[in-house]
Write an enzyme that holds these catalytic residues in place. Sequence first.
Site, PDB file in Angstrom:
ATOM      1  N   SER A  13       0.781  -1.213  -0.024  1.00 36.20           N
ATOM      2  CA  SER A  13       0.009   0.026   0.005  1.00 36.20           C
ATOM      3  C   SER A  13       0.776   1.161   0.082  1.00 36.20           C
ATOM      4  CB  SER A  13      -0.827   0.198   1.191  1.00 36.20           C
ATOM      5  OG  SER A  13      -0.202   0.168   2.428  1.00 36.20           O
ATOM      6  N   GLY A  14       0.494   2.306  -0.398  1.00 33.89           N
ATOM      7  CA  GLY A  14       0.838   3.736  -0.268  1.00 33.89           C
ATOM      8  C   GLY A  14       0.246   4.667   0.435  1.00 33.89           C
ATOM      9  N   HIS A 232      15.026   5.049   0.521  1.00 33.19           N
ATOM     10  CA  HIS A 232      14.628   3.886   0.848  1.00 33.19           C
ATOM     11  C   HIS A 232      13.795   3.938   2.265  1.00 33.19           C
ATOM     12  CE1 HIS A 232      16.185  -0.540   2.309  1.00 33.19           C
ATOM     13  NE2 HIS A 232      14.785  -0.380   1.756  1.00 33.19           N
ATOM     14  N   ASP A 233      12.729   3.250   2.268  1.00 35.49           N
ATOM     15  CA  ASP A 233      11.684   3.558   3.340  1.00 35.49           C
ATOM     16  C   ASP A 233      12.431   3.017   4.599  1.00 35.49           C
ATOM     17  OD1 ASP A 233      11.626   0.752   2.784  1.00 35.49           O
ATOM     18  OD2 ASP A 233       9.327   0.660   2.477  1.00 35.49           O
TER      19      ASP A 233
END
Length: 479
Positions: A13-14, A232-233
Amino acid sequence: MKAYAAVDLGASSGRVMVGRVGPDRLELTEAHRFANRPVRVPEGLRWDVLGLYAGVLDGLRAAGQVDSVGIDSWAVDYGLLDADGALLGNPVHYRDSRTEGIAEKVWASVPAEELYAATGLQYAPFNTLYQLVAARSDRQFARAERLLLVPDLLTYWLTGEQGTELTNASTTQLIDPRTRDWSHDLAARLGIGLELFAPLRRPGDPAGLLRPEVLEETGLTGPVPVTAVGSHDTASAVAAVPARDGERFAYICTGTWSLAGLELDSPVLTEESRAANFTNELGLDGTVRYLRNIMGLWLLQECLRAWGEPDLGGLLLQAAKAPALRSVVDAGDSAFLAPGRMPERIAEACRASGQPVPESPGEVTRCILDSLALAHRKAVEDAVRLADRPVDVVYVVGGGTRNALLCQLTADACGLPVVTGPTEAAALGNVLVQSRSHGLVRDLAEGRRLLTRTQPLTRYEPRGDAARWREAAARLAGA
């Protein structure tokens, strides 16, 4: 108070979150959330990047006027652009099968030990380097003039400017973690032209202004800058670990993946570290994220999908009542990487190792959570040993903080206090980098102090019989 839009894209999801930052204030609200559904087409598994971009635009419209925008996402995947800057097809999903057998071809040119000594990156079959080698024969790749990692691609569409953010670039297996720059020698040996990549950016660097067309689409009033964050998350999430100054801590970023390890000042490039499959990815302010990738809640997500999406709360209650440590699997096993048939594959792994086969959804869920807790334990223990860095507390951030059973089991398995929160760590880390670029936060330490003052945290103390965890770990090691 200033407002920042944090675009945080996960593997499933975003979301577009709005962070408001002021003196002793850090507030986060959700503006828009949207699904991230990969699509299987005849040529393989692909990301619906156009759908993601539409979700970003919808989110910015819902966010209202902001002082800056930052984008973070999962790592390794990329889009290819032609000479006119047009996208050459949907980005390939890292779970696509095209990289099967590619690592062995790479190691024939650059042995695995040399590859690790040069880049410090763990072996994963989907690393960008292996994807690039696999793509060499593709017509799209032959036409490509530019490669942009996913958050950089979306930033380009928003601003018209191209760049490669460093924390995400460090997941390509083409960055030297000592110099924090491209490994030119390695790329040359493998025939990878680094001119395909846009110039490197660091977290906090300006990444352009929203294009007039984007302003019109979203209703925002310009100029609105886009700021490079830890794209990068995991880099953003680790930046939001609410550790106190000088505290000896490990972290676990939980979600589809579990990323468990330490924050270091320099990489660990030993052969022992390579054999333990630890990675050295780059973080904020010269830090190194020394961690191991664990399959994470992907195992449970795939089971939920197979079971028709039952109520998770009820399932966790069943799991809490199921026998503890009855059956465990290796949560880092690549056998669980591909989607589909997850309950059956977990049962097969238990059967093959001579353990009782979990039958009900509650038993399978308990097997998954016990296995994840054991994987967290081993990752923390191995990181402490390999980096020679003791820890006193484990911080758990990300979506897994909502799973109280997993958090308690992790404390029990590690034999250390576990502090959980924030849940939206990647978005908060994203916001903190943007606020620092505006002078509201001075550095990483001050941002973490702000987090501890403003975000709810929960502490879990280890309990139960430590010997049972040692026995389960030994059983798994001997399987």
